[in-house]
Design an enzyme around this catalytic site. Structure first.
Site, PDB file in Angstrom:
ATOM      1  N   ASP A 182       0.892  -1.160   0.000  1.00 35.81           N
ATOM      2  CA  ASP A 182       0.000   0.000   0.000  1.00 35.81           C
ATOM      3  C   ASP A 182       0.929   1.208   0.000  1.00 35.81           C
ATOM      4  O   ASP A 182       1.513   1.544   1.020  1.00 35.81           O
ATOM      5  CB  ASP A 182      -0.910   0.001   1.223  1.00 35.81           C
ATOM      6  CG  ASP A 182      -1.884   1.167   1.201  1.00 35.81           C
ATOM      7  OD1 ASP A 182      -2.339   1.545   0.103  1.00 35.81           O
ATOM      8  OD2 ASP A 182      -2.187   1.707   2.277  1.00 35.81           O
ATOM      9  N   GLU A 242      -1.496  -1.407  -4.776  1.00 40.12           N
ATOM     10  CA  GLU A 242      -2.794  -0.765  -4.934  1.00 40.12           C
ATOM     11  C   GLU A 242      -2.622   0.494  -5.776  1.00 40.12           C
ATOM     12  O   GLU A 242      -1.735   1.305  -5.517  1.00 40.12           O
ATOM     13  CB  GLU A 242      -3.385  -0.420  -3.566  1.00 40.12           C
ATOM     14  CG  GLU A 242      -4.820   0.048  -3.668  1.00 40.12           C
ATOM     15  CD  GLU A 242      -5.501   0.145  -2.318  1.00 40.12           C
ATOM     16  OE1 GLU A 242      -6.273  -0.767  -2.003  1.00 40.12           O
ATOM     17  OE2 GLU A 242      -5.244   1.118  -1.597  1.00 40.12           O
ATOM     18  N   ASP A 270      -2.716   0.901   6.616  1.00 37.62           N
ATOM     19  CA  ASP A 270      -1.912   0.654   5.416  1.00 37.62           C
ATOM     20  C   ASP A 270      -1.424  -0.794   5.355  1.00 37.62           C
ATOM     21  O   ASP A 270      -1.274  -1.358   4.271  1.00 37.62           O
ATOM     22  CB  ASP A 270      -0.694   1.592   5.385  1.00 37.62           C
ATOM     23  CG  ASP A 270      -1.076   3.031   5.649  1.00 37.62           C
ATOM     24  OD1 ASP A 270      -1.136   3.810   4.692  1.00 37.62           O
ATOM     25  OD2 ASP A 270      -1.339   3.371   6.823  1.00 37.62           O
TER      26      ASP A 270
END
Length: 162
Positions: free
Chosen positions: A7, A67, A140
């Site tokens: 992330d 992501e 995260d």
């Protein structure tokens, strides 16, 4: 298959290492790479890069899932996070590892079965899928694990030709 989920960010970048074998998920490691807000951006990016390279070298994942960024309002934040994302992709590319990108909607669909799921629903499912004692923090980290699981699901479909 060992998958690293990331992330991206430059203040906090979550990572998750997941093993996927025979429809079974195992969490290998997870955490966050953090940088101090007092540091200049280039130094923060270097800390992120060095941290990611160390994790990649330690676990040697077969794939890295990241992501994709989605920001609809704050362009300054989007640009800063984009720097972190670029560093993550660079670290993977320099290691010769394929990078796969997933939108937040794809991740939610894969984990919860609904692309507009709430963050808490995704976190609960990550905890259940990986049989974790608690929801990983900060957020995260749970997001990084979710994108790794998402890639395993997608990889399975691709390998079946779907």
């Amino acid at each position: 298959m060992i998958i690293m989920g990331i992330d991206p960010g430059f203040a906090i970048a979550g990572y998750g290492i997941v093993k996927y074998e025979g429809n079974k998920f195992t969490s290998v490691d997870y955490g966050a790479i953090t940088t101090e807000s007092s540091m200049e951006l280039p130094k923060r990016l270097l800390v992120l890069y060095n941290g990611l390279k160390e994790i990649i070298e330690k676990y040697r994942p077969e794939a890295i899932a990241v992501e994709e960024l989605f920001f609809n309002k704050n362009i300054k934040t989007a640009l800063a996070v984009g720097h972190g994302r670029g560093v993550a992709v660079l670290a993977a590319a320099q290691s010769g590892i394929d990078v796969f990108e997933y939108t937040p909607i794809q991740v939610k669909q894969s984990i919860v079965g609904y692309g507009r799921a709430e963050k808490t629903q995704v976190q609960q499912m990550v905890k259940a899928i990986l049989n974790l004692p608690a929801i990983p923090k900060p957020d995260d980290v749970a997001d990084a694990l979710a994108v790794a699981v998402c890639h395993a699901h997608s990889y399975k479909m691709i390998s079946y030709g779907l």
